[in-house]
Scaffold this active site. Structure first.
Site, PDB file in Angstrom:
ATOM      1  CG  ASP A   1      31.342  34.046  36.018  1.00 52.09           C
ATOM      2  OD1 ASP A   1      31.654  34.767  35.061  1.00 52.09           O
ATOM      3  OD2 ASP A   1      31.728  34.269  37.173  1.00 52.09           O
TER       4      ASP A   1
ATOM      5  CE1 TYR B   1      32.028  46.906  42.461  1.00 51.07           C
ATOM      6  CE2 TYR B   1      33.268  48.211  44.046  1.00 51.07           C
ATOM      7  CZ  TYR B   1      32.720  47.006  43.650  1.00 51.07           C
ATOM      8  OH  TYR B   1      32.856  45.902  44.444  1.00 51.07           O
TER       9      TYR B   1
ATOM     10  CB  SER C   1      31.515  47.078  47.573  1.00 54.14           C
ATOM     11  OG  SER C   1      32.794  47.668  47.701  1.00 54.14           O
ATOM     12  CG  ASN C   2      35.196  48.951  50.999  1.00 54.90           C
ATOM     13  OD1 ASN C   2      35.705  50.030  50.717  1.00 54.90           O
ATOM     14  ND2 ASN C   2      35.609  47.810  50.453  1.00 54.90           N
ATOM     15  CG  HIS C   3      34.736  50.804  47.042  1.00 56.66           C
ATOM     16  ND1 HIS C   3      35.749  51.716  47.205  1.00 56.66           N
ATOM     17  CD2 HIS C   3      35.335  49.581  47.084  1.00 56.66           C
ATOM     18  CE1 HIS C   3      36.919  51.094  47.306  1.00 56.66           C
ATOM     19  NE2 HIS C   3      36.690  49.790  47.236  1.00 56.66           N
TER      20      HIS C   3
ATOM     21  N   GLY D   1      29.212  40.269  38.701  1.00 54.21           N
ATOM     22  CA  GLY D   1      29.174  41.645  38.217  1.00 54.21           C
ATOM     23  C   GLY D   1      30.576  42.206  38.131  1.00 54.21           C
TER      24      GLY D   1
ATOM     25  CE  LYS E   1      29.254  45.397  44.095  1.00 58.32           C
ATOM     26  NZ  LYS E   1      28.861  44.003  43.890  1.00 58.32           N
TER      27      LYS E   1
HETATM   28  P1  NAI Z   1      35.624  39.018  40.469  1.00 61.93           P
HETATM   29  O1  NAI Z   1      35.743  40.158  39.523  1.00 61.93           O
HETATM   30  O2  NAI Z   1      36.807  38.139  40.655  1.00 61.93           O
HETATM   31  O3  NAI Z   1      34.369  38.105  40.076  1.00 61.93           O
HETATM   32  C1  NAI Z   1      33.180  38.615  39.536  1.00 61.93           C
HETATM   33  C2  NAI Z   1      32.643  37.590  38.563  1.00 61.93           C
HETATM   34  O4  NAI Z   1      31.422  38.100  38.010  1.00 61.93           O
HETATM   35  C3  NAI Z   1      33.586  37.293  37.382  1.00 61.93           C
HETATM   36  O5  NAI Z   1      33.864  35.910  37.289  1.00 61.93           O
HETATM   37  C4  NAI Z   1      32.851  37.802  36.168  1.00 61.93           C
HETATM   38  O6  NAI Z   1      33.038  36.990  35.005  1.00 61.93           O
HETATM   39  C5  NAI Z   1      31.402  37.741  36.634  1.00 61.93           C
HETATM   40  N1  NAI Z   1      30.575  38.691  35.886  1.00 61.93           N
HETATM   41  C6  NAI Z   1      30.852  39.979  35.574  1.00 61.93           C
HETATM   42  N2  NAI Z   1      29.873  40.510  34.838  1.00 61.93           N
HETATM   43  C7  NAI Z   1      28.945  39.538  34.668  1.00 61.93           C
HETATM   44  C8  NAI Z   1      27.715  39.464  33.970  1.00 61.93           C
HETATM   45  N3  NAI Z   1      27.224  40.519  33.292  1.00 61.93           N
HETATM   46  N4  NAI Z   1      27.042  38.308  34.006  1.00 61.93           N
HETATM   47  C9  NAI Z   1      27.525  37.221  34.668  1.00 61.93           C
HETATM   48  N5  NAI Z   1      28.691  37.228  35.343  1.00 61.93           N
HETATM   49  C10 NAI Z   1      29.392  38.381  35.346  1.00 61.93           C
HETATM   50  O7  NAI Z   1      35.173  39.654  41.880  1.00 61.93           O
HETATM   51  P2  NAI Z   1      35.344  39.019  43.327  1.00 61.93           P
HETATM   52  O8  NAI Z   1      36.553  39.587  43.948  1.00 61.93           O
HETATM   53  O9  NAI Z   1      35.152  37.568  43.279  1.00 61.93           O
HETATM   54  O10 NAI Z   1      34.101  39.687  44.087  1.00 61.93           O
HETATM   55  C11 NAI Z   1      32.828  39.063  44.107  1.00 61.93           C
HETATM   56  C12 NAI Z   1      31.784  40.104  44.479  1.00 61.93           C
HETATM   57  O11 NAI Z   1      32.108  40.687  45.737  1.00 61.93           O
HETATM   58  C13 NAI Z   1      31.698  41.253  43.469  1.00 61.93           C
HETATM   59  O12 NAI Z   1      30.330  41.602  43.312  1.00 61.93           O
HETATM   60  C14 NAI Z   1      32.453  42.377  44.152  1.00 61.93           C
HETATM   61  O13 NAI Z   1      31.961  43.629  43.741  1.00 61.93           O
HETATM   62  C15 NAI Z   1      32.179  42.088  45.617  1.00 61.93           C
HETATM   63  N6  NAI Z   1      33.245  42.600  46.475  1.00 61.93           N
HETATM   64  C16 NAI Z   1      34.475  41.976  46.459  1.00 61.93           C
HETATM   65  C17 NAI Z   1      35.483  42.441  47.283  1.00 61.93           C
HETATM   66  C18 NAI Z   1      36.828  41.770  47.346  1.00 61.93           C
HETATM   67  O14 NAI Z   1      37.668  42.216  48.131  1.00 61.93           O
HETATM   68  N7  NAI Z   1      37.084  40.709  46.572  1.00 61.93           N
HETATM   69  C19 NAI Z   1      35.275  43.612  48.146  1.00 61.93           C
HETATM   70  C20 NAI Z   1      33.944  44.164  48.080  1.00 61.93           C
HETATM   71  C21 NAI Z   1      32.978  43.657  47.280  1.00 61.93           C
HETATM   72  C1  15L Z   2      35.914  46.127  46.258  1.00 59.00           C
HETATM   73  O1  15L Z   2      34.721  46.403  46.254  1.00 59.00           O
HETATM   74  C2  15L Z   2      36.557  45.393  45.120  1.00 59.00           C
HETATM   75  O2  15L Z   2      35.697  44.447  44.561  1.00 59.00           O
HETATM   76  C3  15L Z   2      37.850  44.711  45.519  1.00 59.00           C
HETATM   77  O3  15L Z   2      38.537  44.329  44.361  1.00 59.00           O
HETATM   78  C4  15L Z   2      38.739  45.611  46.386  1.00 59.00           C
HETATM   79  O4  15L Z   2      39.212  46.646  45.627  1.00 59.00           O
HETATM   80  C5  15L Z   2      37.961  46.091  47.601  1.00 59.00           C
HETATM   81  O5  15L Z   2      36.695  46.645  47.248  1.00 59.00           O
HETATM   82  C6  15L Z   2      38.716  47.117  48.446  1.00 59.00           C
HETATM   83  O6  15L Z   2      38.138  48.144  48.819  1.00 59.00           O
HETATM   84  O7  15L Z   2      39.882  46.861  48.767  1.00 59.00           O
END
Ligand code: NAI
Ligand code: 15L
Length: 264
Positions: free
Chosen positions: A37, A139, A114-116, A76, A143
């Protein structure tokens, strides 16, 4: 949960919300983990090595991922953002991660899509993973790129991958839309476990969603991984603030954001 890993599992985005949930479970299961990270996680577990690394940096990413046998790529930007930052973290970052997986001979990448990727579909439509992409943001577009990248690395280099189009993965649904899009943490962990361990996945894309009473997506394709969800948003219906008309498009609030206006 049975994460049966004899070798080392890399997790990018380790300090993030889902990285934290996943690494706690991997630690409980005794899996040797290589965590990456930009920022240090609040806790580094036993059996875990943490490497601070910017995925936008090709050399650093290549070095950091040495010695891993498979990877869960969560790292990311996880929301709408200006194109420049999406480009470096999500587009270049995912390329570096897949290229490192290829060069290091990893057997599989589980990719947090992601669903997006399909957020522009109307809320009235039921969407399957094999329907055309309709990203709702830069975004979502990044994806979509990640999914196509994974397809290329399977077709050209035989690197297996599973793209998880995660819905809304939180402890509980937070708004009315999430009654349809919610993926519980427990179902997320089970889905990741199946995505890592199901045989012969080639390149597979599935929606990650719990067994909610209504959803936008055809979740059945996840059955091919041996995944069936255990949780449902049903119990939360009627308890959320602001329950009212649902968004016209599946991407909800992401549709409204004009990311071009976010650029400096
Ligand atoms: P988050 O934002 O909490 O965690 C992402 C992590 O990636 C952060 O710790 C950040 O420091 C790290 N990061 C960002 N840019 C970076 C870089 N250039 N190099 C290294 N690390 C980097 O997101 P979360 O909620 O944990 O989601 C994890 C993954 O799942 C993401 O890729 C997100 O797009 C995807 N996702 C999450 C959803 C959700 O509901 N939480 C829904 C759909 C997709
Ligand atoms: C995503 O892709 C995001 O990472 C998360 O933060 C939520 O916003 C989720 O989609 C969503 O659609 O609720």
């Amino acid at each position: 949960m049975s994460f049966e890993f004899h070798a080392r599992l890399a997790v990018t985005g380790a300090a993030g919300a889902l990285g934290t949930v996943l690494r706690a479970e991997l630690a409980r299961a005794g899996v040797r983990t290589l965590s990456l990270d930009l920022r240090e996680p609040s806790r580094v577990h036993e059996n875990e090595t943490f490497v601070r690394c910017d995925l936008a940096d090709a050399e650093a990413t290549m070095r950091a991922l040495q010695g891993a046998d498979a990877m869960v790529h969560l790292g990311g930007i996880s929301t709408t953002a200006p194109f420049g930052s999406i480009l470096s973290a999500n587009i270049c970052g995912s390329f570096h991660v897949f290229e490192a997986a290829r060069r290091h001979g990893m057997r599989r990448v589980v990719y947090a899509s992601s669903n997006h990727v399909t957020g522009y579909y109307p809320s009235s439509e039921r969407v399957r993973p094999d329907m055309p992409h309709r990203p709702d943001s830069f975004y979502g577009l990044s994806k979509a790129f990640g999914e196509d990248l994974a397809q290329l690395y399977w077709d050209k280099y035989g690197l297996e991958s599973v793209g998880l189009r995660i819905g809304s993965c939180y402890e509980r649904p937070r708004d009315p839309r999430m009654l349809k899009t919610w993926l519980s943490h427990r179902d997320f962990l089970r889905l990741v476990e199946r995505a890592l361990q199901a045989p012969n996945v080639g390149h597979t894309v599935v929606y990650g969603v719990s067994d909610n009473p209504h959803t936008y997506w055809d979740a059945d394709p996840a059955n091919v991984l041996g995944f069936t969800p255990l949780d449902s948003s049903a119990a939360c219906s009627g308890t959320l603030p602001g329950e009212g008309p649902e968004p016209e498009r599946q991407g909800g609030g992401f549709i409204e954001v004009d990311e071009t206006a976010l650029d400096p």
